[in-house]
Motif scaffolding. Structure first.
Motif, PDB file in Angstrom:
ATOM      1  N   LYS A   1      14.502  13.939   4.317  1.00  0.00           N
ATOM      2  CA  LYS A   1      13.666  13.864   3.117  1.00  0.00           C
ATOM      3  C   LYS A   1      13.055  12.464   2.958  1.00  0.00           C
ATOM      4  N   GLN A   2      13.852  11.443   3.282  1.00  0.00           N
ATOM      5  CA  GLN A   2      13.347  10.072   3.176  1.00  0.00           C
ATOM      6  C   GLN A   2      12.206   9.837   4.172  1.00  0.00           C
ATOM      7  N   ILE A   3      12.323  10.376   5.385  1.00  0.00           N
ATOM      8  CA  ILE A   3      11.262  10.226   6.390  1.00  0.00           C
ATOM      9  C   ILE A   3       9.990  10.916   5.923  1.00  0.00           C
ATOM     10  N   ILE A   4      10.107  12.128   5.387  1.00  0.00           N
ATOM     11  CA  ILE A   4       8.933  12.861   4.899  1.00  0.00           C
ATOM     12  C   ILE A   4       8.290  12.117   3.727  1.00  0.00           C
TER      13      ILE A   4
ATOM     14  N   ARG B   1       8.389   8.879   3.011  1.00  0.00           N
ATOM     15  CA  ARG B   1       7.716   7.656   3.469  1.00  0.00           C
ATOM     16  C   ARG B   1       6.466   7.986   4.279  1.00  0.00           C
ATOM     17  N   SER B   2       6.484   9.084   5.016  1.00  0.00           N
ATOM     18  CA  SER B   2       5.301   9.479   5.793  1.00  0.00           C
ATOM     19  C   SER B   2       4.155   9.851   4.880  1.00  0.00           C
ATOM     20  N   LEU B   3       4.444  10.583   3.809  1.00  0.00           N
ATOM     21  CA  LEU B   3       3.391  10.974   2.885  1.00  0.00           C
ATOM     22  C   LEU B   3       2.843   9.777   2.114  1.00  0.00           C
ATOM     23  N   LYS B   4       3.672   8.756   1.937  1.00  0.00           N
ATOM     24  CA  LYS B   4       3.198   7.530   1.275  1.00  0.00           C
ATOM     25  C   LYS B   4       2.211   6.780   2.156  1.00  0.00           C
ATOM     26  N   GLY B   5       2.287   6.996   3.462  1.00  0.00           N
ATOM     27  CA  GLY B   5       1.365   6.333   4.381  1.00  0.00           C
ATOM     28  C   GLY B   5       1.919   5.108   5.060  1.00  0.00           C
ATOM     29  N   GLU B   6       3.222   4.893   4.993  1.00  0.00           N
ATOM     30  CA  GLU B   6       3.799   3.705   5.619  1.00  0.00           C
ATOM     31  C   GLU B   6       3.624   3.714   7.141  1.00  0.00           C
ATOM     32  N   LEU B   7       3.646   4.910   7.728  1.00  0.00           N
ATOM     33  CA  LEU B   7       3.495   5.003   9.177  1.00  0.00           C
ATOM     34  C   LEU B   7       2.058   4.768   9.626  1.00  0.00           C
ATOM     35  N   LEU B   8       1.110   4.970   8.714  1.00  0.00           N
ATOM     36  CA  LEU B   8      -0.296   4.860   9.077  1.00  0.00           C
ATOM     37  C   LEU B   8      -0.858   3.450   8.941  1.00  0.00           C
TER      38      LEU B   8
END
Length: 198
Positions: free
Chosen positions: A24-27, A29-36
């Protein structure tokens, strides 16, 4: 000893406790855009290189980055501009001050009762380019040049005097360095004709 009042206790309530919490934490943070964020920087550099011709790459043998005037690269032995003789007087100060013991000098007294340098070698494999030899030279005979490409396959190539001594036919391109014994910028204006004795 430090007082316990100086410590700040950090409590992280949101720390994942199970694999499902980690997922859930990975999803989240991904939706927040940290990976982008990193991908955005990479795409920006890619765009500027392709469409605006702003490449950060230096094509090394053809292009070289500018060097600082204080950069200490491979040594140079200078000559006197007027007589084309070597400036080195064989005092041995550079050999004595060298902390890596890479400078070797052999001298003798010539027929005019002057010291003559027979052999002068610098082991570039041992040199740490500290610059002490250039600082201590009273005649400004040894300086650090701008040549930094000194790779070789044999150790013998690191100790040749002929490689660092200014050739006589290249004397007009010899760069003069500021210091004791150097030619001043207004030297030509200061030269006066010698009066005739008759």
């Amino acid at each position: 000893m430090m007082n316990e009042k100086n410590y700040k206790i950090v409590v992280e309530d949101d720390y994942p406790k199970s694999n499902w919490d980690i997922f859930k934490q990975i999803i989240k943070r991904s939706l927040k855009g940290e990976l982008l964020v990193g991908l955005k920087i990479t795409i920006g550099i890619f765009y500027r290189t392709l469409f605006k011709n702003e490449s950060a790459t230096v094509h090394y043998p053809k292009e070289k980055l500018p060097l600082s005037p204080r950069y200490r690269a491979v040594h140079k032995l200078l000559r006197l501009l007027e007589s084309e003789n070597e400036r080195c007087i064989g005092c041995g100060l550079c050999e004595k001050i060298c902390i890596s013991k890479c400078i070797k000098m052999d001298t003798r007294i010539d027929e005019n009762s002057r010291k003559e340098v027979l052999e002068y070698t610098i082991n570039m494999g041992r040199c740490i380019f500290c610059g002490y030899c250039a600082e201590v030279c009273p005649e400004l005979a040894i300086v650090h040049g701008q040549r930094y490409e000194n790779a070789s396959e044999q150790r013998a190539h690191f100790t040749l005097k002929e490689d660092i001594l200014t050739p006589k036919n290249s004397l007009k391109w010899q760069i003069e360095y500021d210091g004791f014994g150097s030619v001043s910028k207004d030297a030509d204006k200061k030269i006066k004709k010698t009066p005739l004795s008759y």
